[in-house]
Design an enzyme around this catalytic site. Structure first.
Site, PDB file in Angstrom:
ATOM      1  N   LEU A  65       0.825  -1.213   0.000  1.00  0.00           N
ATOM      2  CA  LEU A  65       0.000   0.000   0.000  1.00  0.00           C
ATOM      3  C   LEU A  65       0.857   1.259   0.000  1.00  0.00           C
ATOM      4  CD1 LEU A  65      -2.376  -1.531   2.667  1.00  0.00           C
ATOM      5  CD2 LEU A  65      -3.041  -0.973   0.306  1.00  0.00           C
ATOM      6  N   PRO A  66       0.245   2.416  -0.342  1.00  0.00           N
ATOM      7  CA  PRO A  66       1.055   3.629  -0.499  1.00  0.00           C
ATOM      8  C   PRO A  66       1.771   4.103   0.773  1.00  0.00           C
ATOM      9  CG  PRO A  66      -1.087   3.901  -1.563  1.00  0.00           C
ATOM     10  CD  PRO A  66      -1.145   2.613  -0.790  1.00  0.00           C
ATOM     11  N   THR A  96       6.221   0.626   2.059  1.00  0.00           N
ATOM     12  CA  THR A  96       7.234   1.443   2.742  1.00  0.00           C
ATOM     13  C   THR A  96       6.484   2.451   3.604  1.00  0.00           C
ATOM     14  OG1 THR A  96       8.750   1.258   0.881  1.00  0.00           O
ATOM     15  CG2 THR A  96       9.169   3.033   2.442  1.00  0.00           C
ATOM     16  N   LYS A 171      15.186   0.040   5.258  1.00  0.00           N
ATOM     17  CA  LYS A 171      14.727   0.646   3.998  1.00  0.00           C
ATOM     18  C   LYS A 171      14.978   2.168   3.968  1.00  0.00           C
ATOM     19  CE  LYS A 171      12.141   1.420   0.302  1.00  0.00           C
ATOM     20  NZ  LYS A 171      12.443   1.030  -1.035  1.00  0.00           N
ATOM     21  N   LYS A 246       9.398  10.800  -0.777  1.00  0.00           N
ATOM     22  CA  LYS A 246       8.610  10.128   0.279  1.00  0.00           C
ATOM     23  C   LYS A 246       9.557   9.430   1.268  1.00  0.00           C
ATOM     24  CE  LYS A 246       5.957   6.020   1.207  1.00  0.00           C
ATOM     25  NZ  LYS A 246       5.326   4.796   0.796  1.00  0.00           N
TER      26      LYS A 246
HETATM   27  P1  NAD Z   1       0.729   2.354  -6.138  1.00  0.00           P
HETATM   28  O1  NAD Z   1       0.134   3.655  -5.730  1.00  0.00           O
HETATM   29  O2  NAD Z   1       0.981   2.076  -7.585  1.00  0.00           O
HETATM   30  O3  NAD Z   1      -0.171   1.139  -5.562  1.00  0.00           O
HETATM   31  C1  NAD Z   1      -0.849   1.162  -4.332  1.00  0.00           C
HETATM   32  C2  NAD Z   1      -2.176   0.435  -4.530  1.00  0.00           C
HETATM   33  O4  NAD Z   1      -2.832   0.365  -3.259  1.00  0.00           O
HETATM   34  C3  NAD Z   1      -3.129   1.166  -5.491  1.00  0.00           C
HETATM   35  O5  NAD Z   1      -3.521   0.294  -6.522  1.00  0.00           O
HETATM   36  C4  NAD Z   1      -4.297   1.577  -4.589  1.00  0.00           C
HETATM   37  O6  NAD Z   1      -5.550   1.550  -5.244  1.00  0.00           O
HETATM   38  C5  NAD Z   1      -4.219   0.513  -3.510  1.00  0.00           C
HETATM   39  N1  NAD Z   1      -4.898   0.914  -2.257  1.00  0.00           N
HETATM   40  C6  NAD Z   1      -4.793   2.066  -1.564  1.00  0.00           C
HETATM   41  N2  NAD Z   1      -5.577   2.036  -0.473  1.00  0.00           N
HETATM   42  C7  NAD Z   1      -6.200   0.834  -0.484  1.00  0.00           C
HETATM   43  C8  NAD Z   1      -7.140   0.213   0.372  1.00  0.00           C
HETATM   44  N3  NAD Z   1      -7.617   0.838   1.463  1.00  0.00           N
HETATM   45  N4  NAD Z   1      -7.573  -1.034   0.060  1.00  0.00           N
HETATM   46  C9  NAD Z   1      -7.114  -1.664  -1.054  1.00  0.00           C
HETATM   47  N5  NAD Z   1      -6.209  -1.138  -1.910  1.00  0.00           N
HETATM   48  C10 NAD Z   1      -5.767   0.106  -1.624  1.00  0.00           C
HETATM   49  O7  NAD Z   1       2.101   2.239  -5.310  1.00  0.00           O
HETATM   50  P2  NAD Z   1       3.367   1.302  -5.647  1.00  0.00           P
HETATM   51  O8  NAD Z   1       4.322   2.036  -6.533  1.00  0.00           O
HETATM   52  O9  NAD Z   1       2.883  -0.062  -6.023  1.00  0.00           O
HETATM   53  O10 NAD Z   1       4.061   1.261  -4.209  1.00  0.00           O
HETATM   54  C11 NAD Z   1       3.518   0.505  -3.131  1.00  0.00           C
HETATM   55  C12 NAD Z   1       4.457   0.602  -1.954  1.00  0.00           C
HETATM   56  O11 NAD Z   1       5.737   0.102  -2.335  1.00  0.00           O
HETATM   57  C13 NAD Z   1       4.670   2.042  -1.446  1.00  0.00           C
HETATM   58  O12 NAD Z   1       4.709   2.026  -0.050  1.00  0.00           O
HETATM   59  C14 NAD Z   1       6.009   2.425  -2.049  1.00  0.00           C
HETATM   60  O13 NAD Z   1       6.703   3.401  -1.277  1.00  0.00           O
HETATM   61  C15 NAD Z   1       6.737   1.078  -2.049  1.00  0.00           C
HETATM   62  N6  NAD Z   1       7.799   0.949  -3.068  1.00  0.00           N
HETATM   63  C16 NAD Z   1       7.575   1.359  -4.347  1.00  0.00           C
HETATM   64  C17 NAD Z   1       8.587   1.216  -5.288  1.00  0.00           C
HETATM   65  C18 NAD Z   1       8.367   1.649  -6.731  1.00  0.00           C
HETATM   66  O14 NAD Z   1       9.352   1.719  -7.483  1.00  0.00           O
HETATM   67  N7  NAD Z   1       7.137   1.905  -7.155  1.00  0.00           N
HETATM   68  C19 NAD Z   1       9.816   0.667  -4.926  1.00  0.00           C
HETATM   69  C20 NAD Z   1      10.002   0.220  -3.610  1.00  0.00           C
HETATM   70  C21 NAD Z   1       8.979   0.375  -2.687  1.00  0.00           C
END
Ligand code: NAD
Length: 296
Positions: A65-66, A96, A171, A246
């Protein structure tokens, strides 16, 4: 067959859930976005409309999740994971998030008789799709041992960093260091160019001298020396500057709570915040080169 609920099928989660389905798990996919769920179904998961549907029969729940507030809602909300999960289920949160939230959610899960680890990742969208992520895990060793075979299907390197929340500590410290050495690398390449030394020659020298670092040799912010780097695609991400910001904000919050001096981490946060206020936080984080050059 082990049933896994996967909640949060965004950029990262979709690749991770796909790899679990490919590995033969019965994956129940849930997201607020219907399109995200539809993608997961195409990848071999079963659609779940609500958190209750997703976790009701699950042995394991994975969340991606975000931010911390979403993790609190999904686990501790009225109709959340705690309310509907099977007795003794294992929870793996790979989002994260801030360290206090991670520790609080894990402690409340344990009080309710569940097992839980924090397991944030590094490796980006490519690593999620390719099953090559690095997992940094915090929590009880018994919970980690139970999670490890599942994490092995989504990652190449899986570490137990110690107590609850320590995955998040690893992290944010790693990404603070990454932000700092990326900016330092940009400064060095820009100065070299201004003094008449071209990027390739400086790279050839510094990458075998003491300035060598990951931002230079794997992800060079100056176009040319590393062909796969985002600098060669006008800084298309990759790992967006907004995501780096972030993580730097999480690091500064943690540093303030722990009373740790992080002057360069604070500077890195300030520079990436300037990218955000210029509306350029969608660029790759190596695009901070444009800010250093004055061409953002
Ligand atoms: P994203 O925004 O693409 O995906 C998050 C998903 O969570 C979305 O599809 C959203 O609809 C869903 N969501 C939000 N609230 C919800 C709820 N209450 N119930 C169900 N679903 C819900 O984000 P991402 O890029 O996939 O990143 C996810 C996590 O991974 C973050 O914490 C980010 O910091 C971490 N991260 C991302 C990357 C990257 O390169 N994108 C790398 C390492 C870590």
């Amino acid at each position: 067959m082990t049933t896994i609920a996967f909640i949060g099928l965004g950029n990262m989660g979709i690749g991770m859930a796909t790899n679990l389905a490919k590995a033969g798990y019965d994956v129940r996919a849930m997201d607020l976005s219907e399109d995200a769920v539809a993608n997961a179904v195409k990848a071999g998961c079963k659609a779940a409309k609500t958190t209750k549907d997703a976790v009701g029969e699950a042995d394991i729940v994975v969340t991606m999740l975000p931010a911390g507030k979403h993790v609190r809602t999904v686990y501790m909300g009225e109709d959340g994971v705690f309310a509907h999960a099977k007795k003794g289920a294992l929870f793996i949160d790979s989002s994260t998030i801030d360290v206090p939230t991670a520790r609080d959610v894990i402690s409340q899960a344990e009080e309710k008789g569940f097992s839980m680890i924090d397991a944030p990742v590094s490796g980006g969208v490519g690593g999620a799709a390719g099953g090559t992520l690095t997992f940094m895990c915090g929590g009880k060793k018994t919970a980690y041992d139970q999670a490890k075979p599942v994490l092995d299907h989504m990652g190449k390197n899986v570490f137990h960093a110690g107590e609850a929340g320590n995955g998040q500590v690893a992290k944010v410290c790693n990404n603070m260091l990454l932000g700092i050495h990326m900016i330092g690398t940009c400064e060095a390449f820009n100065l070299a160019e201004k003094l008449g030394l071209d990027a390739q020659t400086f790279y050839d020298i510094s990458s075998t001298a003491s300035g060598q670092n990951w931002s230079m040799t794997s992800y060079c912010p100056a176009p040319g020396p590393v062909p796969t780097a985002p600098s060669n695609k006008d800084y298309a991400p990759g790992f967006a500057a907004g995501m780096m910001l972030k993580d730097l904000r999480l690091a500064q919050d943690a540093a303030s709570t722990a009373r740790a001096a992080t002057p360069l981490g604070a500077q890195a946060e300030a520079l990436y915040a300037l990218m955000e206020s210029a509306g350029k936080d969608g660029l790759d984080f190596s695009g901070v080169m444009k800010l250093i050059k004055g061409s953002l």
